[in-house]
Motif scaffolding. Structure first.
Motif, PDB file in Angstrom:
ATOM      1  N   GLU A   1       0.614   4.426  -2.574  1.00 20.14           N
ATOM      2  CA  GLU A   1       0.416   5.801  -2.100  1.00 20.14           C
ATOM      3  C   GLU A   1       1.547   6.712  -2.552  1.00 20.14           C
ATOM      4  OE1 GLU A   1      -2.279   7.239  -0.692  1.00 20.14           O
ATOM      5  OE2 GLU A   1      -3.146   5.280  -1.109  1.00 20.14           O
TER       6      GLU A   1
ATOM      7  N   ARG B   1      -2.719   0.321  -8.743  1.00 20.60           N
ATOM      8  CA  ARG B   1      -2.380  -0.951  -8.099  1.00 20.60           C
ATOM      9  C   ARG B   1      -2.313  -2.063  -9.156  1.00 20.60           C
ATOM     10  NH1 ARG B   1      -2.170  -2.545  -3.161  1.00 20.60           N
ATOM     11  NH2 ARG B   1      -3.324  -0.799  -2.302  1.00 20.60           N
TER      12      ARG B   1
ATOM     13  N   ASP C   1       0.824  -1.217   0.000  1.00 20.01           N
ATOM     14  CA  ASP C   1       0.000   0.000   0.000  1.00 20.01           C
ATOM     15  C   ASP C   1       0.855   1.262   0.000  1.00 20.01           C
ATOM     16  OD1 ASP C   1      -2.340  -1.469  -0.014  1.00 20.01           O
ATOM     17  OD2 ASP C   1      -2.666  -1.321   2.149  1.00 20.01           O
TER      18      ASP C   1
ATOM     19  N   ARG D   1      -6.393   5.009  -7.649  1.00 21.95           N
ATOM     20  CA  ARG D   1      -5.735   4.033  -6.762  1.00 21.95           C
ATOM     21  C   ARG D   1      -5.794   2.597  -7.297  1.00 21.95           C
ATOM     22  NH1 ARG D   1      -7.161   5.982  -2.350  1.00 21.95           N
ATOM     23  NH2 ARG D   1      -5.146   6.813  -1.767  1.00 21.95           N
TER      24      ARG D   1
END
Length: 159
Positions: free
Chosen positions: A82, A123, A78, A119
């Motif tokens: 970010e 990913r 994560d 996001r």
């Protein structure tokens, strides 16, 4: 497997979206293709006629890599997602001279909302890249294999 499915608003017969393909459990939507096509068009206004097919090919390959990465239990941290999101949003803001109101005008929402929208796509991109790197790390080609490969191609077929 290719599956065509659409979602229509019946009162006006307007196509909202449709699934144009499925790789594993990953659907490829018409809107995904159009979004990538629009991004390509901003960078290059003279796109070839088959640009949408090229986009579909890229999305299918990316989805194949994502499916395989999930099967191989490859994960993306994560913090990495970010960090990349922050860097991308900052680059966009820098390009716009740090003008957040211009950013909001262009995207129709603030940087935090755009980060949220990006996001999952980011990913998936990182997951596909990691899987591709894993596959490429296993590939070993010697110079003699390259020579043999090109020797098999007829001379008039080489550029």
């Amino acid at each position: 497997m290719l599956l065509m499915q659409g979602v229509y608003v019946s009162a006006q017969d307007i196509l909202v979206d449709k699934i144009v393909g499925i790789v594993g459990n990953q659907p490829i939507l018409h809107s995904d293709i159009e979004q990538q096509f629009a991004l390509m068009g901003r960078d290059n206004p003279n796109l070839p006629e088959n640009a949408r097919c090229m986009v579909l090919d890229q999305l299918m390959i990316q989805n194949m890599l994502i499916v395989r990465a999930n099967l191989d239990s490859i994960e993306i941290d994560d913090a990495q997602v970010e960090s990349q999101l922050d860097a991308r949003i900052q680059r966009i803001l820098d390009y716009m001279g740090g003008n957040e109101s211009q950013f909001i005008e262009y995207y129709g929402k603030g940087p935090d909302e755009v980060k949220e929208d990006f996001r999952e796509d980011l990913r998936n991109q990182l997951l596909a890249q990691r899987m591709q790197q894993t596959v490429m790390d296993r590939v070993k080609v010697t110079p003699s294999e390259v020579k043999d490969f090109f020797a098999q191609i007829p001379k008039d077929s080489l550029p």
